[in-house]
Design an enzyme around this catalytic site. Structure first.
Site, PDB file in Angstrom:
ATOM      1  N   CYS A   1       3.626   3.311   8.262  1.00 37.17           N
ATOM      2  CA  CYS A   1       3.912   4.536   7.523  1.00 37.17           C
ATOM      3  C   CYS A   1       4.791   5.479   8.349  1.00 37.17           C
ATOM      4  O   CYS A   1       4.450   5.792   9.491  1.00 37.17           O
ATOM      5  CB  CYS A   1       2.613   5.242   7.147  1.00 37.17           C
ATOM      6  SG  CYS A   1       2.889   6.786   6.231  1.00 37.17           S
TER       7      CYS A   1
ATOM      8  N   GLY B   1       6.883  -2.377  -3.346  1.00 39.04           N
ATOM      9  CA  GLY B   1       6.271  -1.068  -3.456  1.00 39.04           C
ATOM     10  C   GLY B   1       6.916  -0.200  -4.506  1.00 39.04           C
ATOM     11  O   GLY B   1       6.573  -0.274  -5.689  1.00 39.04           O
ATOM     12  N   ARG B   2       7.877   0.623  -4.100  1.00 45.32           N
ATOM     13  CA  ARG B   2       8.431   1.639  -4.992  1.00 45.32           C
ATOM     14  C   ARG B   2       9.020   1.064  -6.280  1.00 45.32           C
ATOM     15  O   ARG B   2       8.966   1.705  -7.332  1.00 45.32           O
ATOM     16  CB  ARG B   2       9.489   2.455  -4.239  1.00 45.32           C
ATOM     17  CG  ARG B   2       8.913   3.369  -3.171  1.00 45.32           C
ATOM     18  CD  ARG B   2       9.994   3.995  -2.325  1.00 45.32           C
ATOM     19  NE  ARG B   2      10.734   3.009  -1.552  1.00 45.32           N
ATOM     20  CZ  ARG B   2      11.925   3.214  -1.023  1.00 45.32           C
ATOM     21  NH1 ARG B   2      12.540   4.376  -1.207  1.00 45.32           N
ATOM     22  NH2 ARG B   2      12.517   2.267  -0.317  1.00 45.32           N
TER      23      ARG B   2
ATOM     24  N   ASP C   1      13.227  -2.798  -0.337  1.00 43.19           N
ATOM     25  CA  ASP C   1      14.359  -2.915  -1.257  1.00 43.19           C
ATOM     26  C   ASP C   1      14.287  -4.131  -2.172  1.00 43.19           C
ATOM     27  O   ASP C   1      15.328  -4.644  -2.604  1.00 43.19           O
ATOM     28  CB  ASP C   1      15.684  -2.938  -0.491  1.00 43.19           C
ATOM     29  CG  ASP C   1      15.948  -1.669   0.284  1.00 43.19           C
ATOM     30  OD1 ASP C   1      15.208  -0.688   0.090  1.00 43.19           O
ATOM     31  OD2 ASP C   1      16.896  -1.649   1.097  1.00 43.19           O
TER      32      ASP C   1
ATOM     33  N   LYS D   1       0.558  -4.206   9.130  1.00 38.37           N
ATOM     34  CA  LYS D   1       1.843  -3.831   8.538  1.00 38.37           C
ATOM     35  C   LYS D   1       2.597  -2.943   9.517  1.00 38.37           C
ATOM     36  O   LYS D   1       2.045  -1.974  10.048  1.00 38.37           O
ATOM     37  CB  LYS D   1       1.654  -3.094   7.211  1.00 38.37           C
ATOM     38  CG  LYS D   1       2.993  -2.806   6.513  1.00 38.37           C
ATOM     39  CD  LYS D   1       2.827  -2.608   5.019  1.00 38.37           C
ATOM     40  CE  LYS D   1       4.190  -2.641   4.337  1.00 38.37           C
ATOM     41  NZ  LYS D   1       4.898  -1.372   4.388  1.00 38.37           N
TER      42      LYS D   1
ATOM     43  N   GLN E   1      -6.458  -0.988   3.474  1.00 41.66           N
ATOM     44  CA  GLN E   1      -5.661  -0.596   4.630  1.00 41.66           C
ATOM     45  C   GLN E   1      -6.294   0.615   5.312  1.00 41.66           C
ATOM     46  O   GLN E   1      -6.655   1.587   4.651  1.00 41.66           O
ATOM     47  CB  GLN E   1      -4.226  -0.255   4.227  1.00 41.66           C
ATOM     48  CG  GLN E   1      -3.341  -0.002   5.452  1.00 41.66           C
ATOM     49  CD  GLN E   1      -1.924   0.367   5.093  1.00 41.66           C
ATOM     50  OE1 GLN E   1      -1.658   1.490   4.698  1.00 41.66           O
ATOM     51  NE2 GLN E   1      -1.014  -0.580   5.243  1.00 41.66           N
TER      52      GLN E   1
ATOM     53  N   ASN F   1       9.151  -6.906   3.294  1.00 40.82           N
ATOM     54  CA  ASN F   1       9.020  -5.702   2.476  1.00 40.82           C
ATOM     55  C   ASN F   1      10.281  -4.865   2.626  1.00 40.82           C
ATOM     56  O   ASN F   1      10.859  -4.790   3.700  1.00 40.82           O
ATOM     57  CB  ASN F   1       7.779  -4.924   2.938  1.00 40.82           C
ATOM     58  CG  ASN F   1       7.569  -3.594   2.238  1.00 40.82           C
ATOM     59  OD1 ASN F   1       7.196  -2.611   2.856  1.00 40.82           O
ATOM     60  ND2 ASN F   1       7.795  -3.539   0.944  1.00 40.82           N
TER      61      ASN F   1
ATOM     62  N   PRO G   1       0.845  -1.201   0.000  1.00 42.85           N
ATOM     63  CA  PRO G   1       0.000   0.000   0.000  1.00 42.85           C
ATOM     64  C   PRO G   1       0.873   1.241   0.000  1.00 42.85           C
ATOM     65  O   PRO G   1       1.756   1.392   0.843  1.00 42.85           O
ATOM     66  CB  PRO G   1      -0.788  -0.139   1.303  1.00 42.85           C
ATOM     67  CG  PRO G   1       0.072  -0.996   2.186  1.00 42.85           C
ATOM     68  CD  PRO G   1       0.811  -1.925   1.274  1.00 42.85           C
TER      69      PRO G   1
END
Length: 344
Positions: A100, A225-226, A203, A140, A70, A201, A16
């Site tokens: 976050c 993610g990214r 890298d 998370k 989420q 999660n 997310p």
């Protein structure tokens, strides 16, 4: 993969990401090989349920199941109400955001700031699980709030006692934000003690890195993610590599062009013309980062005011690129303006 009562295509999940994992992006990543996509976080403040932004974030019309939403907040009852609200509107998995690191989230003691208050963590998890007893609730987190206070193992125990069905961990502390390297050893330590699935999660940027993280942590699944921004086909590349040990051919320029155009059309339809054009700009930037000549192209694209010009600009760029190259490969970019990503 069996996950909290659902049969998934694989163990590759879309993380997310605020402002990124909207319905068009989630649908695209699922089409390109992701087994699960979690929505960007939705507020637990009932006063904002009717806002246009919250309604867009909670829009799952036509989305491939399971629907994972989420929620974020710091008040147990408000979080419980938010869980019920989203389940009533189609959510099949509720994910709680305690990972976050953004200041605007942590300043109201939500997100990863909650890791400082373990009793409050327990109250929130208990309240949400009780509120939606027939819905899987996942969590998370990060490894802790700073490197001197890594308490992921304590949070795991609280989560298991509360009835949380799975735990995703970003391998950094809140203080680290996105700097430094992910701590896979902490994820491995949590996995060794866990009775619930653990999702790693942080890298995970290549098929080789995905295999390394699975091997190093023993995690049940990976959350990406990214690295998938502008590169949604990463999921199929990882899926293929994990299954065969071999690499897929890099996508053709023509395929990337087609994927991007379809993504843009979905954004225009989802957000409307004005907002769709604005949201599309960042995705165009991600799809083209690192390509020769793309810095000038991206600057020009950010000035274009409408759908017709935006689409034409993308077409012109990729048609010219396809004349020079059939495939693209991921190598270090050759100029200072495009510091990473694709190079033609």
């Amino acid at each position: 993969m069996e996950f909290v009562g659902f049969t998934l295509r694989n163990n590759l999940f879309v993380a997310p990401m605020a402002g990124v994992t909207d319905r068009p992006f989630r649908q695209l990543c699922k089409k390109m090989g992701a087994g699960l996509a979690v929505s960007e976080m939705v507020t637990s403040n009932s006063l904002l349920y009717g806002s246009a932004k919250t309604q867009k974030r909670a829009n799952h019309d036509g989305e491939v199941e399971p629907i994972a939403v989420q929620i974020a907040g710091a008040a147990p009852q408000m979080m419980a109400d938010a869980a019920r609200h989203n389940v009533d509107r189609g959510a099949q998995i509720i994910d709680i955001n305690m990972g976050c690191p953004a200041k605007k989230i942590c300043n109201v003691m939500a997100g990863s700031a909650l890791l400082k208050d373990e009793p409050l963590v327990g109250r929130i998890l208990d309240a949400v699980v009780r509120a939606v007893p027939h819905t899987a609730v996942t969590l998370k987190i990060r490894t802790g709030w700073d490197t001197a206070n890594r308490n992921a193992l304590s949070i795991l125990k609280i989560a298991e006692q509360s009835g949380i069905r799975a735990l995703a961990m970003h391998g950094r502390t809140r203080a680290c934000a996105y700097t430094g390297s992910a701590e896979y050893e902490t994820i491995a330590a949590v996995k060794a003690e866990a009775r619930i699935p653990i999702i790693a999660n942080g890298d995970i940027t290549t098929p080789e890195k995905a295999k390394f993280v699975l091997d190093a942590t023993g995690a049940d699944a990976l959350m990406i993610g990214r690295a998938a921004q502008g590169r949604p086909w990463l999921f199929r590349e990882i899926e293929h590599f994990l299954a065969t040990g071999t690499h897929l051919m890099p996508p053709r320029v023509s395929e990337i062009h087609a994927i991007l155009i379809a993504h843009l059309d979905d954004l225009y339809a989802f957000y409307g013309i004005e907002t769709g054009v604005r949201v599309a700009r960042k995705h165009i930037s991600w799809y083209t980062r690192g390509l020769a000549g793309s810095a000038v192209f991206r600057h020009r694209m950010n000035q274009l005011p409408d759908i017709v010009q935006q689409r034409r600009g993308v077409d012109d760029f990729f048609y010219a690129l396809a004349e020079r190259h059939e495939h693209l490969s991921y190598i270090q970019a050759e100029n200072n303006n495009d510091s990473e990503g694709l190079a033609a």
